[in-house]
Design a protein around this motif. Structure first.
Motif, PDB file in Angstrom:
ATOM      1  N   HIS A 258      50.453  12.474 -12.929  1.00  0.00           N
ATOM      2  CA  HIS A 258      50.582  11.337 -13.300  1.00  0.00           C
ATOM      3  C   HIS A 258      51.648  10.843 -14.265  1.00  0.00           C
ATOM      4  CE1 HIS A 258      47.465  10.739 -11.344  1.00  0.00           C
ATOM      5  NE2 HIS A 258      46.665  12.141 -11.674  1.00  0.00           N
TER       6      HIS A 258
ATOM      7  N   GLN B 184      44.653  26.269  -7.446  1.00  0.00           N
ATOM      8  CA  GLN B 184      46.077  25.237  -7.670  1.00  0.00           C
ATOM      9  C   GLN B 184      46.376  25.969  -6.055  1.00  0.00           C
ATOM     10  OE1 GLN B 184      48.066  25.484 -10.891  1.00  0.00           O
ATOM     11  NE2 GLN B 184      47.442  24.461 -12.234  1.00  0.00           N
TER      12      GLN B 184
ATOM     13  N   CYS C  20      50.605  11.819  -7.303  1.00  0.00           N
ATOM     14  CA  CYS C  20      50.012  12.792  -7.849  1.00  0.00           C
ATOM     15  C   CYS C  20      48.588  11.874  -7.316  1.00  0.00           C
ATOM     16  CB  CYS C  20      49.682  12.488 -10.014  1.00  0.00           C
ATOM     17  SG  CYS C  20      51.723  13.188  -9.448  1.00  0.00           S
ATOM     18  N   SER C  21      47.780  10.937  -7.308  1.00  0.00           N
ATOM     19  CA  SER C  21      46.883  10.288  -7.565  1.00  0.00           C
ATOM     20  C   SER C  21      46.237  11.062  -5.460  1.00  0.00           C
ATOM     21  CB  SER C  21      46.902   8.222  -7.256  1.00  0.00           C
ATOM     22  OG  SER C  21      47.357   8.639  -5.760  1.00  0.00           O
TER      23      SER C  21
ATOM     24  N   ASN D 116      45.537  18.670  -6.740  1.00  0.00           N
ATOM     25  CA  ASN D 116      46.229  18.808  -8.351  1.00  0.00           C
ATOM     26  C   ASN D 116      45.530  18.249  -9.451  1.00  0.00           C
ATOM     27  OD1 ASN D 116      45.633  22.005  -7.874  1.00  0.00           O
ATOM     28  ND2 ASN D 116      47.345  21.776  -6.484  1.00  0.00           N
ATOM     29  N   GLN D 117      45.644  17.178  -9.239  1.00  0.00           N
ATOM     30  CA  GLN D 117      45.569  16.109 -10.446  1.00  0.00           C
ATOM     31  C   GLN D 117      45.139  16.702 -12.024  1.00  0.00           C
ATOM     32  OE1 GLN D 117      44.147  11.883  -9.730  1.00  0.00           O
ATOM     33  NE2 GLN D 117      43.318  13.175  -7.993  1.00  0.00           N
ATOM     34  N   HIS D 118      43.803  17.568 -11.351  1.00  0.00           N
ATOM     35  CA  HIS D 118      43.482  17.369 -13.132  1.00  0.00           C
ATOM     36  C   HIS D 118      43.651  18.571 -13.722  1.00  0.00           C
ATOM     37  CE1 HIS D 118      40.992  13.930 -12.200  1.00  0.00           C
ATOM     38  NE2 HIS D 118      40.303  14.568 -10.776  1.00  0.00           N
ATOM     39  N   SER D 119      44.549  19.461 -12.675  1.00  0.00           N
ATOM     40  CA  SER D 119      44.396  20.562 -13.104  1.00  0.00           C
ATOM     41  C   SER D 119      46.805  20.502 -13.786  1.00  0.00           C
ATOM     42  CB  SER D 119      44.610  22.106 -12.538  1.00  0.00           C
ATOM     43  OG  SER D 119      45.060  22.022 -11.335  1.00  0.00           O
TER      44      SER D 119
END
Length: 409
Positions: free
Chosen positions: A355, A140, A342-343, A347-350
């Motif tokens: 979201h 991150q 966030c989009s 780091n949106q997946h971790s």
């Protein structure tokens, strides 16, 4: 002759009784000479010689307690092999016991309890407990560095590092850094930079601040947040610096937090920017918010000071200076307080908070409501209303009886 025979017989009887009775046995040392004693008492002699040889063969140990334990274990093993009650030897002597074969010092050691303490081996390292750290913080942090590579956030252009006069003396530069940090509390960087520009044009030194009246100083720093309170803090801080620190900024966190209007965040940032010393992490609202969103804390925190202590427990010290600059700019551009982008975040997946709807913004306090009027005031208001409103014309009963002819049935 009869008397001689009787006396001889009596002596013979006494001698026989003395030789045969165990109560009249002479001492062992008087039964046989030292040379013949081992031959008569074979088992005791072998036990004694074995114990003596064991003591001679044992190498001197560094710990006396361990050596004693080895000797006692050997003695206990040999004593268990021997019967508890042994008959008299053919020569008339009792077999020697362990108490007879051991010296007095060994007997005294047998009586007391031994406490054996084993020293730690110097070659074996101590067991280290692993410190807690977030699972994906390195990944991150790398993404945040990538998103901050442009260096185009407001903090990059108008932060405390950009608000001082580079051509001023060293102590003046340090004072201007401190003033910019004091003004930046609850204020955007754009407003702080504009106020510092006006102060520098007026003269941003300890002496100049003390000679400027409060009204003029307030106009110079307006519209920073809480500008009236900050005018007071600037005056008190300048007076304390001139009195106790020779007009310069303290070079320790303890000295900085003594100044009015200076908290831990400003103190650590002032140490980093003004004195080039890393004393701690400067945690403002952006660092506090993003650290909780990313899950960089063992448990959620409520204040920036709690966040600072939690981050310093696991974050490497060589990142303490960089983390403030990274997260502040990241919070100004991507991880916004309300409706974060966030989009567009890498780091949106971790991120555990990606979201998710942001908490509702608290409504601002409106103007104070007017108090309820007193009873007398209510009467006056009613009278005014009746005066302004037109009164209806009264209708006589005869007029009410008259009706138009068209309406008559």
């Amino acid at each position: 002759m009869l008397g001689v025979r009787c006396s001889t017989r009596v002596c013979y009887v006494v001698r026989c009784v003395t030789m045969t009775s165990p109560y009249f046995m002479p001492s062992r040392s008087g039964i046989s000479p030292p040379g013949d004693q081992d031959a008569v008492c074979g088992p005791a002699a072998s036990l004694r010689s074995k114990l003596t040889n064991n003591r001679r063969n044992v190498e001197p140990d560094s710990s006396g307690a361990v050596k004693e334990v080895k000797e006692e274990q050997e003695e206990a093993r040999i004593s268990e092999q021997r019967p508890s009650s042994a008959p008299l030897s053919p020569g008339g002597c009792h077999p020697k016991t362990e108490a007879d074969t051991l010296p007095l010092s060994s007997q005294s050691r047998r009586r007391r309890q031994l406490k054996v303490e084993y020293e730690e081996d110097e070659g074996v390292p101590a067991v280290k407990t692993e410190l807690w750290e977030p699972p994906d913080w390195k990944k991150q942090l790398g993404y945040i560095r990538e998103m901050r590579s442009g260096r185009d956030a407001p903090v990059d252009k108008m932060g405390a590092e950009k608000c001082y006069d580079t051509e001023a003396p060293a102590h003046v530069r340090r004072f201007q850094v401190l003033v910019s940090l004091m003004l930046s509390s609850q204020t955007k960087d754009q407003v702080t930079a504009a106020a510092m520009q006006k102060l520098r044009a007026h003269g941003c030194t300890v002496e100049k601040i003390l000679t400027t009246d409060d009204e003029t100083l307030g106009k110079l720093i307006y519209p920073v947040g809480f500008w009236r309170t900050k005018v007071k803090y600037l005056k008190l801080t300048s007076a304390l610096l001139q009195k106790e620190f020779g007009g310069d900024v303290p070079d320790s966190v303890e000295g900085l937090v003594r100044l009015p209007g200076v908290g831990p965040k400003m103190a650590h940032l002032a140490m980093d920017i003004a004195w080039d010393q890393v004393s701690g992490i400067g945690v403002d609202t952006h660092v506090h918010r993003i650290s909780n969103r990313l899950g960089w804390l063992k448990k959620p925190t409520k204040t920036p000071e709690e966040t600072r202590r939690a981050l310093e427990e696991w974050l490497p010290r060589d990142l303490w200076s960089e983390i403030n600059w990274l997260l502040v700019g990241f919070g100004q551009q991507v991880c916004l307080p309300v409706n974060p982008l966030c989009s567009a975040c890498l780091n949106q997946h971790s991120c555990p908070s990606a979201h998710k709807p942001s908490p509702p913004k608290r409504p601002k306090a409106g103007p104070p409501r007017s108090p309820k009027p007193e009873p007398k005031q209510e009467v006056a208001v009613k009278q005014e209303r009746t005066k302004k409103e037109p009164r209806p014309t009264p209708v006589s009963p005869a007029a009410q009886r008259r009706r138009p002819r068209s309406l008559k049935s």
